[in-house]
Structure formats: structure tokens, C-alpha cells
Design a protein around this motif. Structure first.
Motif, PDB file in Angstrom:
ATOM      1  N   PRO A 183       0.815  -1.222   0.000  1.00  0.00           N
ATOM      2  CA  PRO A 183       0.000   0.000   0.000  1.00  0.00           C
ATOM      3  C   PRO A 183       0.850   1.275   0.000  1.00  0.00           C
ATOM      4  O   PRO A 183       0.527   2.241  -0.697  1.00  0.00           O
ATOM      5  CB  PRO A 183      -0.833  -0.113   1.279  1.00  0.00           C
ATOM      6  N   ALA A 184       1.961   1.269   0.720  1.00  0.00           N
ATOM      7  CA  ALA A 184       2.846   2.439   0.732  1.00  0.00           C
ATOM      8  C   ALA A 184       3.482   2.640  -0.645  1.00  0.00           C
ATOM      9  O   ALA A 184       3.604   3.775  -1.124  1.00  0.00           O
ATOM     10  CB  ALA A 184       3.925   2.268   1.795  1.00  0.00           C
ATOM     11  N   PHE A 185       3.884   1.558  -1.291  1.00  0.00           N
ATOM     12  CA  PHE A 185       4.448   1.635  -2.640  1.00  0.00           C
ATOM     13  C   PHE A 185       3.447   2.263  -3.611  1.00  0.00           C
ATOM     14  O   PHE A 185       3.787   3.147  -4.396  1.00  0.00           O
ATOM     15  CB  PHE A 185       4.857   0.240  -3.113  1.00  0.00           C
ATOM     16  N   LEU A 186       2.211   1.799  -3.548  1.00  0.00           N
ATOM     17  CA  LEU A 186       1.180   2.318  -4.451  1.00  0.00           C
ATOM     18  C   LEU A 186       0.925   3.803  -4.215  1.00  0.00           C
ATOM     19  O   LEU A 186       0.723   4.561  -5.166  1.00  0.00           O
ATOM     20  CB  LEU A 186      -0.105   1.511  -4.305  1.00  0.00           C
ATOM     21  N   LYS A 187       0.951   4.221  -2.968  1.00  0.00           N
ATOM     22  CA  LYS A 187       0.779   5.643  -2.659  1.00  0.00           C
ATOM     23  C   LYS A 187       1.943   6.462  -3.212  1.00  0.00           C
ATOM     24  O   LYS A 187       1.740   7.511  -3.825  1.00  0.00           O
ATOM     25  CB  LYS A 187       0.659   5.866  -1.155  1.00  0.00           C
ATOM     26  N   ARG A 188       3.182   5.960  -3.008  1.00  0.00           N
ATOM     27  CA  ARG A 188       4.366   6.669  -3.518  1.00  0.00           C
ATOM     28  C   ARG A 188       4.328   6.794  -5.036  1.00  0.00           C
ATOM     29  O   ARG A 188       4.759   7.797  -5.600  1.00  0.00           O
ATOM     30  CB  ARG A 188       5.648   5.930  -3.116  1.00  0.00           C
ATOM     31  N   GLU A 189       3.828   5.776  -5.691  1.00  0.00           N
ATOM     32  CA  GLU A 189       3.784   5.758  -7.158  1.00  0.00           C
ATOM     33  C   GLU A 189       2.567   6.502  -7.714  1.00  0.00           C
ATOM     34  O   GLU A 189       2.411   6.606  -8.927  1.00  0.00           O
ATOM     35  CB  GLU A 189       3.788   4.323  -7.667  1.00  0.00           C
TER      36      GLU A 189
ATOM     37  N   VAL B  82      -0.566   5.587  -7.448  1.00  0.00           N
ATOM     38  CA  VAL B  82      -1.581   4.666  -7.923  1.00  0.00           C
ATOM     39  C   VAL B  82      -2.754   4.581  -6.954  1.00  0.00           C
ATOM     40  O   VAL B  82      -3.881   4.353  -7.355  1.00  0.00           O
ATOM     41  CB  VAL B  82      -0.979   3.251  -8.143  1.00  0.00           C
ATOM     42  N   ALA B  83      -2.485   4.774  -5.667  1.00  0.00           N
ATOM     43  CA  ALA B  83      -3.529   4.704  -4.646  1.00  0.00           C
ATOM     44  C   ALA B  83      -3.671   6.060  -3.971  1.00  0.00           C
ATOM     45  O   ALA B  83      -2.702   6.821  -3.866  1.00  0.00           O
ATOM     46  CB  ALA B  83      -3.183   3.632  -3.620  1.00  0.00           C
ATOM     47  N   GLU B  84      -4.850   6.330  -3.495  1.00  0.00           N
ATOM     48  CA  GLU B  84      -5.083   7.583  -2.782  1.00  0.00           C
ATOM     49  C   GLU B  84      -4.474   7.526  -1.396  1.00  0.00           C
ATOM     50  O   GLU B  84      -4.359   6.478  -0.793  1.00  0.00           O
ATOM     51  CB  GLU B  84      -6.584   7.831  -2.657  1.00  0.00           C
ATOM     52  N   SER B  85      -4.109   8.680  -0.891  1.00  0.00           N
ATOM     53  CA  SER B  85      -3.517   8.776   0.453  1.00  0.00           C
ATOM     54  C   SER B  85      -4.548   8.533   1.520  1.00  0.00           C
ATOM     55  O   SER B  85      -5.686   8.809   1.389  1.00  0.00           O
ATOM     56  CB  SER B  85      -2.900  10.157   0.661  1.00  0.00           C
TER      57      SER B  85
END
Length: 106
Positions: free
Chosen positions: A95-101, A103-106
Motif C-alpha cells: 500500500p505504501a508503494f502504491l501511494k508513492r507511485e 496509484v492509490a489515494e492517500s
């Protein structure tokens, strides 16, 4: 050996038998879709989906797993099969990777 790919397994890592044999058909099915494409392999463990995609002609793969030991195993499997330049792996909480990239909302 699976579909021409070699895999090192590490049953002492604590994740089942060291390799998810029950995913064989899914890796083969995914491989059919990967020629000329990029793959994001989340919770990649030993890199099975990344390797299958690379063998099928994926232009690049990126595997992410929170376990340093799993990432090391995936990197070893990529090197063993000659895909070190196609397969990239990074240790991160997904989930942290997706946020950094982004792709996911904070």
C-alpha cells in the motif's frame, strides 16, 4: 522447473512450502497476455509471475514485496533464468508503494 523456468525455493522463509505451486495455471495464463507489455507484480514473493511474464516477452516487470528475504529470492530467480535486466524487484509495503507511485489515494 515450471514451463521451462527454474525456481529456487526457500521453505524456511515461513511462507508455505517456499513456492506457490497452486498458481502454476495462473502464471501460464498471465504469460499469454504479457508479450510487449509491462507487469507490476505485487506481493511477488519468489517472483513467479514476473518470471512468467518475462519469459513470454514482457518488456519489463516490477515485483514488490515487504520481505527482504523474498525480494532476494525473486532476484536470484530472475538471475537464474537470465531475466536480471527485465525483472526489477523492490522491498516495500505494497500500500505504501502504491501511494508513492501515485496509484492509490492517500
Amino acid at each position: 522447473l515450471e514451463n521451462g523456468l527454474k525456481y529456487l525455493v526457500a521453505p524456511v522463509l515461513g511462507q508455505k512450502s517456499g513456492f506457490y505451486c497452486d498458481q502454476r495455471d495462473n502464471r501460464a495464463m498471465l504469460a499469454e497476455l504479457c508479450a510487449g507489455r509491462r507487469l507490476l507484480d505485487l506481493y511477488c514473493y519468489s517472483g513467479g509471475f514476473s518470471l512468467a511474464a518475462a519469459a513470454a516477452g514482457a518488456t519489463s516487470t516490477h515485483g514488490v514485496d515487504s520481505s527482504a528475504a523474498a525480494i532476494g529470492l525473486a532476484q536470484s530467480n530472475a538471475a537464474l533464468n537470465g531475466f536480471g535486466s527485465v525483472c526489477e524487484f523492490s522491498q516495500s509495503d505494497v500500500p505504501a508503494f502504491l501511494k508513492r507511485e501515485g496509484v492509490a489515494e492517500s
